[in-house]
Design a protein around this motif. Structure first.
Motif, short mmCIF file in Angstrom:
data_model
loop_
_atom_site.label_atom_id
_atom_site.label_comp_id
_atom_site.label_asym_id
_atom_site.label_seq_id
_atom_site.Cartn_x
_atom_site.Cartn_y
_atom_site.Cartn_z
N LEU A 193 -19.46 65.28 -100.82
CA LEU A 193 -20.63 64.99 -101.65
C LEU A 193 -21.94 65.17 -100.90
O LEU A 193 -23.00 65.24 -101.51
N GLY A 194 -21.84 65.24 -99.58
CA GLY A 194 -23.05 65.21 -98.74
C GLY A 194 -24.01 66.34 -99.00
O GLY A 194 -25.23 66.20 -98.85
N LEU A 250 -29.85 58.22 -99.92
CA LEU A 250 -29.50 57.99 -101.31
C LEU A 250 -27.99 57.87 -101.48
O LEU A 250 -27.50 57.04 -102.25
N LEU A 251 -27.25 58.70 -100.74
CA LEU A 251 -25.78 58.63 -100.81
C LEU A 251 -25.29 57.25 -100.37
O LEU A 251 -24.41 56.65 -101.03
N ALA A 252 -25.85 56.73 -99.27
CA ALA A 252 -25.44 55.39 -98.80
C ALA A 252 -25.73 54.34 -99.87
O ALA A 252 -24.91 53.45 -100.13
N ALA A 292 -19.55 59.81 -106.57
CA ALA A 292 -20.05 58.94 -105.50
C ALA A 292 -19.86 57.47 -105.86
O ALA A 292 -19.50 56.65 -105.00
N VAL A 293 -20.11 57.14 -107.13
CA VAL A 293 -19.92 55.76 -107.58
C VAL A 293 -18.46 55.34 -107.44
O VAL A 293 -18.14 54.24 -106.96
N LEU A 294 -17.54 56.21 -107.86
CA LEU A 294 -16.11 55.90 -107.75
C LEU A 294 -15.68 55.78 -106.29
O LEU A 294 -14.88 54.91 -105.93
N LEU A 295 -16.20 56.68 -105.45
CA LEU A 295 -15.88 56.61 -104.03
C LEU A 295 -16.39 55.31 -103.43
O LEU A 295 -15.69 54.65 -102.64
#
Length: 361
Positions: free
Chosen positions: A32-33, A40-42, A225-228
């Protein structure tokens, strides 16, 4: 089935599963990076963990049961809120910020090596500040696991320390403080604690990312990303809190330090290729460290002081009390209960019932 396992393995499983879930986050987040800025990913990963656990908590709340959902399980006692808020501040907000600042001027290989410092800091704070006991098995087990982590990420040709290394080490110190502070609230429901940490840290980090100019990706990437975050952060953190309740900070931190090993294994499944040169020696050292911890035998005469708290429990030698409700004797149950003064002799860990001082001979 779990009750038939040795106590050492049964107590270690939550931490090892937490490490497995968290270790998987690194290679999966790499997918996803390219579509999300790091900050924002964090934030989205933390927010996903909080939202996912909130859904599970709501489902559990509406399950019909007279003993599974007592009111005390849905609250954090007022005296423990400072510990929880401090843990969120250090581990969920300050730690990621320091890491991102450090990564700007630090090679990836050096950063990977430096992240192993978190386990050392966690154990040092637990042993020195909070006086958590540790025998030779625990100390040498921690040394073996950290050494394995160093070998796993060691790339001599690329290692170079810069000023960013200090920021990364400061981030590790923040996460070590988070681990030890969360231990102070680990008697509470693990899912509730993890949910609150995810929601607060995720909201703050995501907001800061958006305010700095980052933009949310397409719905598909955002949903992934939310599921991860829910699996690798939310469920992992829930198990981590449970492990803190069962084992204390230093032992939980040691088991959790094997997460990079699981990350490497998953990376090889996703991107088949040659294993890192030091994979097998690193795996052997980590396995040795886990073995040493599983074979710890901490036995002495100790006294339990009176205390009152709420958590899931069975009626073992530490929980002998009467109820004013019907319950299944074969299943764990939760309610507010009081422990009286008790002195006895048995094998134990620094769990929520065994946080006593040790007098050196």
């Amino acid at each position: 089935m779990l009750l038939k396992m040795p106590m050492s393995l049964r107590s270690a499983l939550p931490a090892l599963f937490a490490a497995l879930l968290f270790g998987a986050s690194t290679p999966l987040a790499k997918l996803l990076g390219a579509d999300m800025p790091p900050f924002l990913l964090a934030g989205v990963l933390y927010l996903g963990s909080g939202l996912g656990l909130a859904v599970l908590l709501c489902i559990r709340y509406w399950m019909p049961s007279s003993t599974k959902n007592p009111p005390a399980l849905w609250t954090i006692p007022a005296p423990e809120w400072p510990w929880l808020l401090a843990a969120i501040g250090f581990g969920g907000v300050l730690g990621p910020v320091l890491l991102l600042v450090g990564l700007r001027s630090t090679e990836a290989a050096s950063a990977s090596l430096l992240l192993n410092v978190e386990g050392v800091f966690t154990a040092w704070i637990a042993w020195v500040v909070f006086k958590e006991n540790a025998d030779r098995h625990i100390v040498w087990g921690m040394v073996a696991i950290v050494a394995g982590g160093v070998l796993l990420s060691w790339q001599p040709a690329q290692v170079s320390l810069s000023s960013g290394a200090l920021f990364i080490m400061a981030a590790c110190l923040c996460w070590a403080l988070d681990n030890n502070l969360t231990r102070k609230v680990s008697a509470n429901d693990g899912m509730l604690v993890a949910c609150l940490k995810g929601l607060v840290a995720g909201t703050l980090n995501t907001s800061l990312g958006l305010l700095s100019g980052d933009t949310l990706p397409a719905n598909g990437v955002l949903g992934a990303a939310v599921l991860l975050g829910f699996a690798s952060y939310g469920l992992s953190l829930t198990l981590f809190v449970v492990s803190l309740r069962l084992l204390g900070s230093s032992r939980t931190g040691a088991y959790f330090s094997v997460a990079p090993l699981f990350g490497v294994i998953l990376s090889m499944l996703l991107w088949p290729g040659q294993l890192p040169p030091m994979f097998w020696p690193a795996a052997a050292l980590m396995a040795l460290g886990v073995w040493l911890h599983l074979h710890e035998r901490h036995i002495h005469l100790h006294t339990h002081t009176p205390m009152e708290h709420t958590h899931h429990h069975r009626h073992d030698e530490h929980h002998q009390h009467v109820h004013d409700f019907v319950w299944d004797v074969n299943k764990p149950h939760a309610h507010t209960h009081r422990h009286g003064l008790l002195t006895h002799f048995h094998h134990h860990y620094p769990d929520i019932h065994h946080r006593h001082s040790h007098v050196e001979d």
